[in-house]
Design a protein around this motif. Sequence first.
Motif, PDB file in Angstrom:
ATOM      1  N   PRO B  71       0.844  -1.201   0.000  1.00  0.00           N
ATOM      2  CA  PRO B  71       0.000   0.000   0.000  1.00  0.00           C
ATOM      3  C   PRO B  71       0.873   1.241   0.000  1.00  0.00           C
ATOM      4  O   PRO B  71       1.724   1.394   0.865  1.00  0.00           O
ATOM      5  N   VAL B  72       0.688   2.101  -0.998  1.00  0.00           N
ATOM      6  CA  VAL B  72       1.485   3.333  -1.081  1.00  0.00           C
ATOM      7  C   VAL B  72       0.531   4.485  -1.277  1.00  0.00           C
ATOM      8  O   VAL B  72      -0.292   4.453  -2.168  1.00  0.00           O
ATOM      9  N   ALA B  73       0.632   5.530  -0.435  1.00  0.00           N
ATOM     10  CA  ALA B  73      -0.195   6.725  -0.616  1.00  0.00           C
ATOM     11  C   ALA B  73       0.501   7.650  -1.591  1.00  0.00           C
ATOM     12  O   ALA B  73       1.727   7.648  -1.676  1.00  0.00           O
ATOM     13  N   PRO B  74      -0.237   8.462  -2.373  1.00  0.00           N
ATOM     14  CA  PRO B  74       0.404   9.395  -3.304  1.00  0.00           C
ATOM     15  C   PRO B  74       1.362  10.310  -2.562  1.00  0.00           C
ATOM     16  O   PRO B  74       1.012  10.832  -1.505  1.00  0.00           O
TER      17      PRO B  74
END
Lengths: 195, 537
Positions: B71-74
């Motif tokens: 999971p990577v947030a912008p």
Amino acid sequence: MTASVSMEPEEEARLTEQAKTDPEAFAELYDHFMPVVYGYVMRRVMNKEIAEDITSQVFEKALKSIRGLRAGASFKGWLFKIAGNTIIDHYRSKGRQQTSSLDEAGDMANGKSGKAVEQVDNRVAVMSLLDKLPEGHRTALVLHFLEGLTIDEMAEALDSTPNACYMKVYRATKAFAEVLEQNGITRIDDYVRQA
Amino acid sequence: MSDRRKAQNFIEAARGGAPVEGSGAELAVLLGTVQLLRESAPAPAKPTEAFSSRLRADLLSRYGELTAGKPVAPARKRAVRWAWVAAPALAAAAALVLILVLGVFRTPPPPAVAVLEMSQGKATVVDADGKSRVVEDTSDIALDETIDVDSKSRAVLTFTDDNIARMEAGTSARVDGYEEGSITLELDRGKVYNRVIKNTRYRVIHSGVTTSARGTAFDVEVQGSGETINVFEGAVHVSWTGARPLEVGQGSQAVVTRAGGGVEAQVKPIDLATLDFSWLAYNRDLDRKAGFPLGILENLAPTPPQGVQPPALVIPPPEQTAPTTPQGTTPVDTQPTTTPTTQPTTPVSRPSASVSLASSGPPVVISWGGANVESADSVVVFRSPGGQLAVYKPGQADSFSDGNVEGGATYSYWVEYIAGGQTLAKSNAVTVTVPAPEPPPPPPPDLSVSLDGSASASSMSLKWGSSGGPLPDTWMVLRSEGAPPSYPGSVYAEVGGGSAGGSFTDYKVDGSRKYIYKVAALVRGEVIAYSNAVYYP
């Protein structure tokens, strides 16, 4: 595939949680929100091929990150945040200037839509003045009044808080009202009679 | 009605809800504006069926592959909010490892107790952890956050219970306490105008002296090691350790000084002519717009047509003491400063005018009067150098605040009463040398940043250290392809500051592409140093 009816917040929250593990739930979210996101992206980039490319990236990024989305977050607001960032990345990488909503309005003024000239001129004028607002004001007006994001969804999209978004929209509308008045465009007579 | 209430009222009405009573003409204008916007905007474009179907099929066919990634947030410049979610111990431990590897540790933001809105210019907000952000529009403010208002700026802090604090240029204040029915502001320097509109125990504290109020309008201005409290409407109590609270009523001013280790206060009537007209007019106009009672500010002269501006100041860094009251500036003219008008020396029957200096600034404030000038149709304020500054109708104003002055410069002011295009009476001239600003502090030594990178097939690990300069409050990881990265265009990730180094691992690398990395050290939003570049692969 239509997205003209708003999704209830509870339904949106339920599908968002399910979509982390269930592709069918994601498909439902896609069917509902893809046209909305596409319309917003198209409003910003004014080019069909670029809009399709960016919309594809937005949903790809959404799928990659959906399992990290915190419970209770607004899926719509989150999509708009990804879309806004992706559009900015696009302009940075291509070194392009953002097009303005004046372009499409200009097509209307050239008679391509067949509207009455006076009505088109006023709409062109209003949209050109919108483009002259500072970016923050323009974004607040577009997201809330044109794209229909609620204040909570805006807070998600802008990494802000509902309190601050109330003030952003209020100040942006006041600024736009002043700009319109300075340029001789007003439409308050109906509301004055009702007030 | 506070601006926050107006905002909520307007947005509810735009949604189709019923506006509250007393909404007035402003709401009608705003709703008309929204209607115009909605009618003018082109209808949103719709995607083609072919594109929609193709993308849908592609995403669903790759669902498993895409959702299996980390999971990577912008990555954006602004802080990303993470919410702690109760989870099994293994998942929590994995999340903690991920956070430490990324070099980022974020806790949920504290709840907002107020909204800061800039009337003009900008402010810097520093949170309880020392992290700063620049506010040019609006920002939520939490407990223990310090607000530093820039030169030529003014800010309005509206608490969630609708009490208001307005801060002048150069003011530094901290929200020290906030709970139901009680607000405490710690004022370090500058001045803050407070509008206590509810039954709240509202306190402003400076160096141990507390001004507390219920339902009033008052301002507190730091002057040297003391402060002046002016009460424009209602009443306040001023107190300090070992002293009985001193009540200061409407129209009164408490001047608090410190001498011989003790605190003294003198209460006297407010002379509006001796106060900063620009600051008073700014607050008077906002209070009037909000429908608050004005108290003695009803007697203030009207705001000039060109409006009022916040002063241009040289603001000392936070560790220095507040600037002292300007000393050693004596007007050349001998008109007494305590009397706004003086008697003319010419025979009573002839028209005459006089001007006196109320403040040597900045801003410079002059006041004037005239005798036998009933036939005048205007009063013109002049300055040398500068020329004509303002034109008033007789009786419209008797003072002028000139904020457009430079420290160290000398100016002369006079007024002329004009009748039929001719000068009926010309006043004496007052000459003043505006106090020079304090010299800026010496620049901090240069920071040197050294960056190392370690590439693998799926990631790029960065580690950096620094020496020789101040501790940055933010580190920015920059990434680009082709041209060297720079701030802000190449911002890739933000890493918390407060330390001499940091680390970051980039998992979003494509082995077939080449990237260039740098880190930028920021203090108060400004880059103070860049590292060397490292390359991937």
